[in-house]
Design a protein around this motif. Sequence first.
Motif, mmCIF file in Angstrom:
data_model
loop_
_atom_site.group_PDB
_atom_site.id
_atom_site.type_symbol
_atom_site.label_atom_id
_atom_site.label_comp_id
_atom_site.label_asym_id
_atom_site.label_seq_id
_atom_site.Cartn_x
_atom_site.Cartn_y
_atom_site.Cartn_z
ATOM 1 N N VAL A 123 1.033 -1.169 0.226
ATOM 2 C CA VAL A 123 -0.062 0.038 -0.098
ATOM 3 C C VAL A 123 0.787 1.249 0.071
ATOM 4 C CG1 VAL A 123 -1.532 1.287 1.421
ATOM 5 C CG2 VAL A 123 -2.097 -1.106 1.016
ATOM 6 N N TYR A 124 2.023 1.257 0.763
ATOM 7 C CA TYR A 124 2.985 2.360 0.688
ATOM 8 C C TYR A 124 3.547 2.623 -0.556
ATOM 9 C CZ TYR A 124 7.320 4.963 1.592
ATOM 10 O OH TYR A 124 8.215 6.021 1.586
ATOM 11 N N LEU A 125 3.756 1.604 -1.349
ATOM 12 C CA LEU A 125 4.485 1.745 -2.706
ATOM 13 C C LEU A 125 3.184 2.398 -3.547
ATOM 14 C CD1 LEU A 125 6.466 -1.466 -3.434
ATOM 15 C CD2 LEU A 125 7.337 0.726 -3.026
ATOM 16 N N VAL A 126 2.005 1.943 -3.395
ATOM 17 C CA VAL A 126 1.066 2.633 -4.206
ATOM 18 C C VAL A 126 0.920 4.198 -4.024
ATOM 19 C CG1 VAL A 126 -1.442 2.671 -4.522
ATOM 20 C CG2 VAL A 126 -0.418 0.455 -4.705
ATOM 21 N N VAL A 127 0.765 4.315 -2.703
ATOM 22 C CA VAL A 127 0.587 5.972 -2.094
ATOM 23 C C VAL A 127 1.812 6.454 -2.551
ATOM 24 C CG1 VAL A 127 0.608 7.124 -0.007
ATOM 25 C CG2 VAL A 127 -0.773 5.352 -0.243
ATOM 26 N N LEU A 128 2.831 5.863 -2.651
ATOM 27 C CA LEU A 128 4.217 6.594 -3.184
ATOM 28 C C LEU A 128 4.153 7.057 -4.583
ATOM 29 C CD1 LEU A 128 7.083 7.738 -2.421
ATOM 30 C CD2 LEU A 128 8.182 5.622 -2.929
ATOM 31 N N ILE A 129 3.661 5.914 -5.299
ATOM 32 C CA ILE A 129 3.716 6.218 -6.895
ATOM 33 C C ILE A 129 2.508 7.423 -7.072
ATOM 34 C CG2 ILE A 129 3.044 5.323 -8.915
ATOM 35 C CD1 ILE A 129 4.070 2.587 -7.791
ATOM 36 N N ILE A 130 1.698 7.414 -6.399
ATOM 37 C CA ILE A 130 0.641 8.663 -6.678
ATOM 38 C C ILE A 130 1.125 9.616 -6.063
ATOM 39 C CG2 ILE A 130 -1.643 9.288 -5.797
ATOM 40 C CD1 ILE A 130 -2.586 6.539 -5.809
ATOM 41 N N ARG A 131 1.890 9.892 -5.025
ATOM 42 C CA ARG A 131 2.303 11.082 -4.511
ATOM 43 C C ARG A 131 3.399 11.537 -5.627
ATOM 44 N NH1 ARG A 131 5.339 9.506 0.339
ATOM 45 N NH2 ARG A 131 5.938 11.771 0.565
ATOM 46 N N LEU A 132 4.308 10.738 -6.082
ATOM 47 C CA LEU A 132 5.293 11.102 -7.167
ATOM 48 C C LEU A 132 4.797 11.795 -8.318
ATOM 49 C CD1 LEU A 132 8.212 8.504 -6.669
ATOM 50 C CD2 LEU A 132 8.108 10.493 -5.939
ATOM 51 N N ALA A 133 3.660 11.137 -8.708
ATOM 52 C CA ALA A 133 2.965 11.431 -9.970
ATOM 53 C C ALA A 133 2.155 12.936 -9.787
ATOM 54 C CB ALA A 133 1.692 10.420 -10.489
ATOM 55 N N PHE A 134 1.565 13.146 -8.524
ATOM 56 C CA PHE A 134 1.186 14.285 -8.446
ATOM 57 C C PHE A 134 2.211 15.491 -8.322
ATOM 58 C CE2 PHE A 134 -2.750 12.481 -7.017
ATOM 59 C CZ PHE A 134 -3.693 13.220 -7.752
ATOM 60 N N ALA A 135 3.328 15.192 -7.659
ATOM 61 C CA ALA A 135 4.405 16.113 -7.674
ATOM 62 C C ALA A 135 5.014 16.311 -8.729
ATOM 63 C CB ALA A 135 5.703 15.423 -6.717
ATOM 64 N N GLY A 136 5.223 15.324 -9.690
ATOM 65 C CA GLY A 136 5.476 15.675 -11.306
ATOM 66 C C GLY A 136 4.508 16.431 -11.809
ATOM 67 N N LEU A 137 3.302 16.372 -11.690
ATOM 68 C CA LEU A 137 2.147 17.281 -12.463
ATOM 69 C C LEU A 137 2.408 18.245 -11.989
ATOM 70 C CD1 LEU A 137 -0.805 14.708 -12.603
ATOM 71 C CD2 LEU A 137 0.770 15.289 -14.392
ATOM 72 N N ARG A 138 2.570 18.512 -10.693
ATOM 73 C CA ARG A 138 2.527 19.989 -10.259
ATOM 74 C C ARG A 138 3.802 20.650 -10.585
ATOM 75 N NH1 ARG A 138 3.364 19.243 -4.463
ATOM 76 N NH2 ARG A 138 1.452 18.329 -4.456
ATOM 77 N N LYS A 139 4.799 20.153 -10.736
ATOM 78 C CA LYS A 139 6.148 20.571 -11.103
ATOM 79 C C LYS A 139 5.866 21.027 -12.791
ATOM 80 C CE LYS A 139 10.189 19.204 -9.771
ATOM 81 N NZ LYS A 139 11.275 18.508 -9.385
ATOM 82 N N ILE A 140 5.081 20.330 -13.553
ATOM 83 C CA ILE A 140 5.188 20.362 -14.750
ATOM 84 C C ILE A 140 4.099 21.720 -15.075
ATOM 85 C CG2 ILE A 140 3.808 19.842 -16.927
ATOM 86 C CD1 ILE A 140 4.695 16.808 -16.257
ATOM 87 N N PHE A 141 3.000 21.796 -14.405
ATOM 88 C CA PHE A 141 2.136 22.934 -14.495
ATOM 89 C C PHE A 141 2.441 24.271 -13.740
ATOM 90 C CE2 PHE A 141 -0.833 19.242 -15.379
ATOM 91 C CZ PHE A 141 -1.296 19.884 -16.879
ATOM 92 N N THR A 142 3.623 24.140 -12.892
ATOM 93 C CA THR A 142 3.764 25.467 -12.286
ATOM 94 C C THR A 142 5.120 26.035 -13.218
ATOM 95 O OG1 THR A 142 5.025 24.079 -10.688
ATOM 96 C CG2 THR A 142 3.160 24.751 -9.945
ATOM 97 N N LYS A 143 5.627 25.476 -13.865
ATOM 98 C CA LYS A 143 6.898 25.860 -14.751
ATOM 99 C C LYS A 143 6.243 26.772 -15.740
ATOM 100 C CE LYS A 143 10.870 23.023 -14.251
ATOM 101 N NZ LYS A 143 11.769 22.282 -14.895
ATOM 102 N N GLY A 144 5.275 26.377 -16.229
ATOM 103 C CA GLY A 144 4.790 27.322 -17.627
ATOM 104 C C GLY A 144 4.042 28.442 -17.207
#
Length: 76
Positions: free
Chosen positions: A55-76
């Motif tokens: 469950v921790y790995l699933v949560v970690l993957i979701i957290r990393l995905a959201f962090a990556g999306l946040r990084k993509i959308f805040t750069k532009g």
Amino acid sequence: MIRWKKELAIFVAIFLFLALGMHFKEWTSHPLHQIEALPESPLGPWHPLYITFGVYLVVLIIRLAFAGLRKIFTKG
């Protein structure tokens, strides 16, 4: 808070959430018996840690995905 401490806190929180969610009545009525019964569990004595880690790995993957999306959308 050091990064590993945050991750450990998340892991422990998931562990407690799952343990209480799955065995609430047993943990509130006789917690020591619940711990003593782990070796005879059909899933094995280490199953709480295996399930929590999954469950921790699933949560970690979701957290990393959201962090990556946040990084993509805040750069532009």
